[in-house]
Scaffold this motif. Sequence first.
Motif, PDB file in Angstrom:
ATOM      1  N   ALA A 121     -40.523  90.658  -1.758  1.00 20.52           N
ATOM      2  CA  ALA A 121     -41.765  90.989  -2.464  1.00 20.52           C
ATOM      3  C   ALA A 121     -41.687  90.776  -3.973  1.00 20.52           C
ATOM      4  O   ALA A 121     -42.593  90.158  -4.556  1.00 20.52           O
ATOM      5  CB  ALA A 121     -42.177  92.430  -2.142  1.00 20.52           C
ATOM      6  N   PRO A 122     -40.655  91.260  -4.685  1.00 22.44           N
ATOM      7  CA  PRO A 122     -40.651  91.082  -6.144  1.00 22.44           C
ATOM      8  C   PRO A 122     -40.626  89.611  -6.557  1.00 22.44           C
ATOM      9  O   PRO A 122     -41.236  89.238  -7.564  1.00 22.44           O
ATOM     10  CB  PRO A 122     -39.390  91.817  -6.604  1.00 22.44           C
ATOM     11  CG  PRO A 122     -38.563  91.986  -5.385  1.00 22.44           C
ATOM     12  CD  PRO A 122     -39.499  92.071  -4.240  1.00 22.44           C
ATOM     13  N   ASN A 123     -39.939  88.778  -5.797  1.00 17.95           N
ATOM     14  CA  ASN A 123     -39.880  87.357  -6.142  1.00 17.95           C
ATOM     15  C   ASN A 123     -41.227  86.668  -5.919  1.00 17.95           C
ATOM     16  O   ASN A 123     -41.629  85.797  -6.692  1.00 17.95           O
ATOM     17  CB  ASN A 123     -38.804  86.654  -5.318  1.00 17.95           C
ATOM     18  CG  ASN A 123     -37.413  87.113  -5.676  1.00 17.95           C
ATOM     19  OD1 ASN A 123     -37.220  87.849  -6.640  1.00 17.95           O
ATOM     20  ND2 ASN A 123     -36.432  86.709  -4.900  1.00 17.95           N
ATOM     21  N   ILE A 124     -41.907  87.048  -4.849  1.00 18.58           N
ATOM     22  CA  ILE A 124     -43.210  86.455  -4.561  1.00 18.58           C
ATOM     23  C   ILE A 124     -44.214  86.851  -5.647  1.00 18.58           C
ATOM     24  O   ILE A 124     -44.965  86.015  -6.151  1.00 18.58           O
ATOM     25  CB  ILE A 124     -43.690  86.876  -3.165  1.00 18.58           C
ATOM     26  CG1 ILE A 124     -42.782  86.258  -2.091  1.00 18.58           C
ATOM     27  CG2 ILE A 124     -45.140  86.469  -2.931  1.00 18.58           C
ATOM     28  CD1 ILE A 124     -43.048  86.758  -0.689  1.00 18.58           C
ATOM     29  N   VAL A 125     -44.218  88.127  -6.014  1.00 20.92           N
ATOM     30  CA  VAL A 125     -45.131  88.591  -7.061  1.00 20.92           C
ATOM     31  C   VAL A 125     -44.805  87.919  -8.393  1.00 20.92           C
ATOM     32  O   VAL A 125     -45.703  87.468  -9.118  1.00 20.92           O
ATOM     33  CB  VAL A 125     -45.056  90.131  -7.191  1.00 20.92           C
ATOM     34  CG1 VAL A 125     -45.835  90.602  -8.417  1.00 20.92           C
ATOM     35  CG2 VAL A 125     -45.592  90.796  -5.933  1.00 20.92           C
ATOM     36  N   GLU A 126     -43.523  87.829  -8.705  1.00 13.78           N
ATOM     37  CA  GLU A 126     -43.124  87.198  -9.969  1.00 13.78           C
ATOM     38  C   GLU A 126     -43.522  85.726  -9.992  1.00 13.78           C
ATOM     39  O   GLU A 126     -44.016  85.223 -11.012  1.00 13.78           O
ATOM     40  CB  GLU A 126     -41.617  87.335 -10.161  1.00 13.78           C
ATOM     41  CG  GLU A 126     -41.118  86.836 -11.509  1.00 13.78           C
ATOM     42  CD  GLU A 126     -39.651  87.128 -11.706  1.00 13.78           C
ATOM     43  OE1 GLU A 126     -39.314  87.938 -12.583  1.00 13.78           O
ATOM     44  OE2 GLU A 126     -38.826  86.527 -10.961  1.00 13.78           O
ATOM     45  N   ALA A 127     -43.329  85.013  -8.871  1.00  7.70           N
ATOM     46  CA  ALA A 127     -43.657  83.591  -8.815  1.00  7.70           C
ATOM     47  C   ALA A 127     -45.157  83.359  -8.945  1.00  7.70           C
ATOM     48  O   ALA A 127     -45.598  82.462  -9.673  1.00  7.70           O
ATOM     49  CB  ALA A 127     -43.140  82.985  -7.511  1.00  7.70           C
ATOM     50  N   GLU A 128     -45.956  84.161  -8.255  1.00  8.65           N
ATOM     51  CA  GLU A 128     -47.411  83.955  -8.316  1.00  8.65           C
ATOM     52  C   GLU A 128     -47.938  84.227  -9.719  1.00  8.65           C
ATOM     53  O   GLU A 128     -48.868  83.568 -10.185  1.00  8.65           O
ATOM     54  CB  GLU A 128     -48.119  84.830  -7.283  1.00  8.65           C
ATOM     55  CG  GLU A 128     -48.091  86.318  -7.570  1.00  8.65           C
ATOM     56  CD  GLU A 128     -48.516  87.170  -6.386  1.00  8.65           C
ATOM     57  OE1 GLU A 128     -48.965  88.311  -6.630  1.00  8.65           O
ATOM     58  OE2 GLU A 128     -48.393  86.730  -5.232  1.00  8.65           O
TER      59      GLU A 128
END
Length: 349
Positions: free
Chosen positions: A138-145
């Motif tokens: 989750a943190p990586n997906i949010v950071e990437a978006e």
Amino acid sequence: MVQFVDWDLAASTAGALGKSGPKVSLEEAAEAVADLRRLADEASVHVAEYTQLKGPESPVRVVDRKDWAAANIAGLREVINPLAERLTGGKNPGAIGTAVGSRLTGVQAGTVLAYLSGRVLGQYEVFSSDPGQLLLIAPNIVEAERRLGADPHDFRLWVCLHEVTHRTQFTAVPWLRAHFLGEVQAFVDASQLEKDEMLLRLRRGISTLADAARNPDSRASVLDIVQSSAQRAVLDRLTALMTLLEGHAEFVMDGVGPEVVPTVADIRQKFNLRREEANPVEKVIRRLIGIEVKMRQYAEGRKFVHGVVERVGMAGFNKIWQSPLTLPRLNELGDPGGWVARVVPSLAA
């Protein structure tokens, strides 16, 4: 059992060195987790319809970076421990233990996982459980978006399409997981080296890594260092398989995308730029631990899948999942017509 890697130290190292997550409120974090679970379920429907493949669904785990590292450490135990047993014959490691102590290798493994834990968006992890587990970080997906300026709903669904495709591959094709693990085991079996040869390879490896760090143009990779001649043949088969799996997932996520992800073209363009952009030090790290190889697999595999589907349709392409004998060979990845002629010549005609 020989303790070749201090796994507890690997886990604590990964946790200590891992990047901190993006700043989100508790409400935003809960919303992202719930959204990813829901979108993974939605992606399952789209992937099944598009690929014409359907298998039992394994659980979806939405995790943070530390939990992702822990899940991969559990899987690596299943691979590394048998390798250590073979290298030492189940006896005390002696010279090998002196050269590469379990604590040192634990720190090294933890450092690599810490680096990856801040960059991986999702994974279908097959080593630690049967049939495997779908992990969304989750943190990586949010950071990437956020970094891409992408629409959160569209980007999250797009990522889920890719990762759910991997789950579908391993659950809809009953023999695939056992075949993959068998190839990994074959790689381990081909690594029976004399201690002196192992020490020589480790010294050569350290020298190669140091040279790569000094010279950004070096093409060295950890894979080049650890391979024996017998392992190269196995690695060719594994490379062909992984390129197929990654390319298939890329093909599906972009094939489904225009129907359900309105901004897919913008996301793909920005995401490809993100993959290519890296400072010189990061490029060296990517090459050493094989990330550049994986990035090439995305493009090469997608081109192969597209070439086959273009010739024989999705039903014809799915003949690829009949048995290990119908998987593409390494030299066929650049020649989809050659694979069609070998496996489904009637459709080619």
